[in-house]
Enzyme design. Structure first.
Site, PDB file in Angstrom:
ATOM      1  N   CYS A 331      -4.328   3.532   1.061  1.00  0.00           N
ATOM      2  CA  CYS A 331      -5.090   2.224   0.396  1.00  0.00           C
ATOM      3  C   CYS A 331      -4.605   2.213  -1.294  1.00  0.00           C
ATOM      4  CB  CYS A 331      -6.352   2.159   0.728  1.00  0.00           C
ATOM      5  SG  CYS A 331      -7.152   0.376   0.140  1.00  0.00           S
ATOM      6  N   HIS A 432      -7.252   2.839   6.725  1.00  0.00           N
ATOM      7  CA  HIS A 432      -8.400   3.528   6.858  1.00  0.00           C
ATOM      8  C   HIS A 432      -8.743   4.134   8.205  1.00  0.00           C
ATOM      9  CE1 HIS A 432      -9.353   3.184   2.586  1.00  0.00           C
ATOM     10  NE2 HIS A 432      -9.128   1.735   2.768  1.00  0.00           N
TER      11      HIS A 432
END
Length: 491
Positions: A331, A432
């Protein structure tokens, strides 16, 4: 609407852990229960099937209750950004950024409405709502605007548990002081006290328990022993606590503890691997020679990137890669690996263009609209054809720089979700929960093991959710014998 409330004398008293355990205990007894936390401040977030963000702790509590996470379980999520502001997420959707001084003026009514709506919906679907407070219910300076503790308990007329951490010391003073500071109608709701994190023989505590019950008129319904098992935490402060690296690991993995690290629950599956040692290092510590270095997610990617440059860690990361090290970014960490990060609207703070780590030929533009969704994809790396599930939470849009677009390969069948460089030593992804995927995790670990001349691990393993189920059952097994819920449960 049937509910119980769990509040604590302090932060980190054990509210989340106890809420999780009670959800699993009641689920095993046949109750249809749902967790609830009206307002949560955390950088560990989870994306529900509907695409809404909630605190990761509430997702774990939902799994403990045997149900799917939903935005109603955490209708207000505040994600601190480091400049005395937070991103405000209501019922799963980002609605703005606000300073601490202005939050309650701008969002109190909207927040309470979201709490009422969420409780009504949960009340219609479940037998019991297990509610968790935040911090202390007796913070006098903010009590009038507290959306999480006794306001919720009073609204529900919920029997309330007061949890105290005895390992900190001063437990009896914490309990008595908290009760003294509650209003009479709030104190009337407190039906039990739970002493948490107790080390030693229960008999040695009995005289104190007797005194406390006589002094307060409230029974001590539980003395929970110290539990060594680590558990997903709500905020980065817990990275200082109870996360020792595995001393027997064959593979050493370091994670940079960014100032605004987020979603470090991504690495729980790595910490659960018996052959892996995970170590968190600050940007001011030397990297050393780990088998892999992870740059995790960040709530303020650009600010944390600047920290890496200022501390000299950015240059150290490049030297580590040049010496043959493996680096991965998730991310915000993925965005940092590129050449350029641009924030034309100043969404993260100061607008402008910023130099990345220049390890992947990528450009990221911070955009106003957040992407939050669950994903199921197929891997190209480190092994083709593996199914991979996870979730995205990001405001950046990352694309290859056209002139160098052929210098990377896509990690998955969706090329926008991550890339790997030709040497396969630097890769990044927006996904994630990637390490939750057992076969994929083991395939990647085996690449590291091969570099060390170690025997490959079997890849036919289950996903982390099955291991998490074992942990949840173990937690309930350890707590249930020490907790009497009789006074709290409706007949």
């Amino acid at each position: 609407m049937k509910a119980i409330m769990i509040v604590g004398t302090t932060s980190h008293a054990g509210k989340s852990l106890l809420t999780t355990a009670i959800c699993r205990i009641l689920n095993r007894r046949g109750w249809r229960v749902a967790p609830f936390k009206g307002q949560n401040m955390a950088l560990n977030a989870y994306v529900t099937p509907s695409g809404g963000e909630i605190g990761h702790a509430q997702a774990v509590q939902a799994w403990a209750a045997g149900i799917m996470p939903a935005v109603e379980m955490n209708p207000i999520l505040l994600k601190p950004q480091g400049d005395m502001t937070s991103q405000v997420i209501i019922k799963g959707r980002a609605v703005g950024k606000v300073g601490a001084a202005d939050y309650y003026e701008q969002f109190f009514e909207m927040g309470w409405q979201a709490i009422e709506e969420s409780l009504r919906r949960l009340g219609e679907e479940f037998d019991l709502i297990v509610c968790e407070g935040a911090g202390s219910p007796a913070e006098i300076n903010i009590k009038h605007r507290d959306l999480t503790n006794m306001r919720v308990a009073k609204y529900l007329n919920a029997p309330t548990l007061l949890v105290v951490d005895i390992d900190r010391g001063g437990a009896f003073a914490h309990v008595v002081g908290t009760l003294e500071l509650l209003e009479p109608d709030e104190r009337e709701l407190v039906k039990g006290i739970v002493i948490n994190k107790f080390r030693g023989q229960r008999s040695l505590l009995q005289s104190g328990i007797d005194w406390l019950q006589e002094r307060t008129g409230i029974p001590v319904i539980g003395v929970i022993p110290w539990i060594e098992q680590s558990f997903p935490a709500e905020d980065s402060l817990s990275l200082f606590d109870n996360r020792p690296a595995n001393p027997t690991g064959d593979i050493n993995i370091s994670v940079i503890r960014l100032p605004r690290i987020s979603n470090f629950t991504d690495f729980d599956p790595l910490e659960a691997e018996p052959t892996v040692s995970v170590k968190y290092i600050s940007p001011r510590q030397p990297i050393g020679h780990p088998d892999a270095l992870i740059i995790p997610g960040s709530k303020t990617t650009i600010a944390d990137l600047i920290v890496l440059h200022k501390t000299g860690m950015a240059e150290e990361i490049k030297n580590y890669v040049a010496a043959g090290g493996t680096v991965l970014g998730i991310c915000g960490g993925y965005q940092m690996l590129g050449k350029i990060l641009a924030d034309p609207e100043g969404i993260e703070g100061q607008e402008g263009r910023y130099k990345g780590l220049d390890l992947l030929p990528l450009k990221t533009v911070i955009a106003g609209q957040k992407i939050a969704r669950q994903r199921q994809v197929t891997s190209n790396f480190p092994q083709e054809g593996l199914p991979v599930a996870g979730y995205e939470i990001h405001q950046g849009r990352t694309r290859p720089i056209e002139a160098e677009a052929n210098d990377t390969e896509p990690l998955f069948d969706d090329p926008n979700l991550g890339v790997v460089d030709p040497s396969q030593s630097v890769w990044g992804t927006y996904l994630h929960g990637i390490f939750d995927n057992g076969p994929w995790r083991r395939a990647w670990l085996n690449r590291l093991r091969q570099q060390r001349g170690l025997k490959a691990l079997p890849t036919g393993v289950s996903n982390y959710r099955e291991q998490r189920e074992m942990v949840l059952n173990m937690l309930a097994d350890k707590i249930e014998p020490h907790l009497d819920l009789t006074l709290l449960l409706p007949s």
